[in-house]
Design a protein around this motif. Structure first.
Motif, mmCIF file in Angstrom:
data_model
loop_
_atom_site.group_PDB
_atom_site.id
_atom_site.type_symbol
_atom_site.label_atom_id
_atom_site.label_comp_id
_atom_site.label_asym_id
_atom_site.label_seq_id
_atom_site.Cartn_x
_atom_site.Cartn_y
_atom_site.Cartn_z
ATOM 1 N N PRO A 165 1.206 -1.261 0.172
ATOM 2 C CA PRO A 165 0.233 -0.301 -0.487
ATOM 3 C C PRO A 165 0.780 1.076 -0.171
ATOM 4 O O PRO A 165 2.174 1.008 0.614
ATOM 5 N N ASN A 166 0.410 2.148 -0.496
ATOM 6 C CA ASN A 166 1.256 3.519 -1.006
ATOM 7 C C ASN A 166 0.072 4.917 -0.392
ATOM 8 O O ASN A 166 -0.632 4.909 -0.802
ATOM 9 N N ASN A 167 0.739 5.616 0.628
ATOM 10 C CA ASN A 167 0.348 6.763 1.322
ATOM 11 C C ASN A 167 -0.780 7.541 0.482
ATOM 12 O O ASN A 167 -1.621 8.330 -0.004
ATOM 13 N N VAL A 168 0.264 8.074 -0.341
ATOM 14 C CA VAL A 168 0.248 8.686 -1.047
ATOM 15 C C VAL A 168 -0.931 8.612 -2.352
ATOM 16 O O VAL A 168 -2.029 8.827 -3.127
ATOM 17 N N TYR A 183 -10.729 17.487 5.464
ATOM 18 C CA TYR A 183 -10.466 18.365 4.878
ATOM 19 C C TYR A 183 -9.300 18.180 4.291
ATOM 20 O O TYR A 183 -7.850 17.378 4.174
ATOM 21 N N TRP A 184 -9.282 17.564 3.143
ATOM 22 C CA TRP A 184 -8.688 16.466 2.093
ATOM 23 C C TRP A 184 -8.085 17.187 1.425
ATOM 24 O O TRP A 184 -6.403 16.723 0.886
ATOM 25 N N GLU A 185 -7.719 18.833 1.131
ATOM 26 C CA GLU A 185 -7.519 19.055 -0.014
ATOM 27 C C GLU A 185 -6.224 19.500 1.076
ATOM 28 O O GLU A 185 -5.618 18.974 0.010
ATOM 29 N N GLU A 186 -6.531 19.890 1.976
ATOM 30 C CA GLU A 186 -5.210 19.810 3.082
ATOM 31 C C GLU A 186 -4.836 19.061 2.775
ATOM 32 O O GLU A 186 -2.803 18.786 2.744
ATOM 33 N N ILE A 187 -4.995 17.833 3.017
ATOM 34 C CA ILE A 187 -4.030 16.066 2.845
ATOM 35 C C ILE A 187 -3.495 16.496 2.750
ATOM 36 O O ILE A 187 -2.479 16.100 2.397
ATOM 37 N N VAL A 188 -4.043 16.356 1.161
ATOM 38 C CA VAL A 188 -3.455 16.129 -0.645
ATOM 39 C C VAL A 188 -1.979 17.022 -0.324
ATOM 40 O O VAL A 188 -0.952 16.868 -1.067
ATOM 41 N N ASP A 189 -2.588 18.406 -0.349
ATOM 42 C CA ASP A 189 -1.869 19.164 -0.537
ATOM 43 C C ASP A 189 -0.066 19.060 0.460
ATOM 44 O O ASP A 189 1.001 19.044 -0.418
ATOM 45 N N ASP A 190 -0.110 18.840 1.725
ATOM 46 C CA ASP A 190 0.439 18.251 1.999
ATOM 47 C C ASP A 190 1.187 16.824 2.003
ATOM 48 O O ASP A 190 2.449 17.076 2.040
ATOM 49 N N ALA A 191 0.536 16.182 1.338
ATOM 50 C CA ALA A 191 1.173 14.740 0.919
ATOM 51 C C ALA A 191 2.205 14.604 0.328
ATOM 52 O O ALA A 191 3.756 13.963 -0.370
ATOM 53 N N VAL A 192 1.397 15.464 -0.894
ATOM 54 C CA VAL A 192 2.669 16.212 -2.048
ATOM 55 C C VAL A 192 3.729 16.661 -1.600
ATOM 56 O O VAL A 192 5.128 16.483 -2.286
ATOM 57 N N ALA A 193 3.636 17.775 -1.063
ATOM 58 C CA ALA A 193 4.641 18.656 -0.484
ATOM 59 C C ALA A 193 5.924 17.486 -0.507
ATOM 60 O O ALA A 193 6.590 18.057 -0.085
#
Length: 290
Positions: A165-168, A183-193
């Motif tokens: 499994p991969n978190n991103v 707050y999915w938008e914030e979570i994915v912003d942080d994950a990619v950064a």
């Protein structure tokens, strides 16, 4: 040489992106007169950094050798980079930066499982590699991250490289992730950064290239964020979960490097002992066991 060339090309792209997003007023430059494109001009960055225009153009084109630390610091000041961005700039110019091997051995997997045994329940914990592949996880993590981990894996959870499994990928591809994180938008912003910060300085890393290629085909949301080239390592913070069985949980998380491994990190989600969220996290684990 191929690795260094890839890094220098990425360094040039990073410089162009940061130059294009910086308003002249932010850099203390008079904005009078027409501008055909947003951001600073190349000559303005070169002048502010104290380098020739020709040299700066070559840097943006990914040509020539790695710039010195002094030049990188001057460019960081000219482009108003924050500490994380400046560190990323230096990493891109350093061919020897973090050249530890990336292969995951059986010994590393055992070490990951041993580390999880140190985490006291009901905290949810897992071990990830450099690109967010999950090597091992405890039962609380399996219960918390709905639809992410194998149901029968428990504390021995791991699999071959192609099925880990991969978190991103989970965040962008699994519909359960959008429901789990309000707050999915914030979570994915942080994950990619975070992905950019932790391994983006090695653009030729095979694991990174494979992950980015797959997600670029599957998710326009990912592609949009990846191309921004934001860098922001995440060491600690708080996330809000909307768990389908338990409801809302506000959990603190910590990300800890595991020494003598291939960039492996321990991630732990917890709450203050005795708090409502601590008790709720315990119920999450109990629901999994049941």
């Amino acid at each position: 040489m191929a690795t260094l060339n890839a890094q220098l090309r990425e360094l040039g792209t990073f410089l162009r992106g940061r130059r294009g997003r910086l308003e002249p007023v932010e850099a203390g430059i008079d904005r009078s007169g027409p501008r055909r494109t947003p951001g600073l001009r190349r000559e303005e960055v070169a002048d502010a950094a104290g380098v020739s225009l020709g040299y700066y153009v070559r840097l943006e084109q990914g040509r020539g050798g790695p710039p010195s630390a002094g030049v990188l610091d001057a460019l960081a000041r000219a482009l108003c980079l924050d500490d994380d961005e400046q560190a990323h700039l230096h990493a891109l110019a350093d061919p020897s930066h973090n050249r530890r091997p990336t292969a995951v051995s059986a010994e590393h997997l055992q070490q990951a499982r041993d580390v999880l045994d140190l985490v006291a329940p009901p905290s949810a914990a897992y071990v990830i590699d450099r690109v967010g592949d999950v090597l091992a996880w405890n039962a609380a993590a399996a219960a918390l991250f709905v639809g992410h981990f194998l149901e029968d894996a428990g504390t021995t959870g791991h699999g071959p490289d192609d099925i880990r499994p991969n978190n991103v990928r989970y965040l962008f591809v699994n519909p359960a992730a959008r429901r789990l994180f309000p707050y999915w938008e914030e979570i994915v912003d942080d994950a990619v950064a975070h992905l950019r910060a932790t391994v983006g300085y090695r653009p030729d890393d095979p694991g990174l290239r494979s992950l980015v290629a797959d997600l670029s085909e599957e998710s326009a949301d990912f592609t949009q964020r990846w191309e921004r080239r934001n860098v922001r390592p995440c060491h600690s913070g708080r996330k809000v979960f909307e768990h389908p069985r338990i409801g809302r949980l506000d959990l603190d998380y910590r990300v800890l490097d595991i020494p003598a491994t291939c960039h492996h990190r321990l991630v732990v989600y917890s709450a203050a002992k005795g708090s409502a969220d601590f008790c709720a996290l315990g119920r999450v684990s109990e629901s999994w066991s049941a």
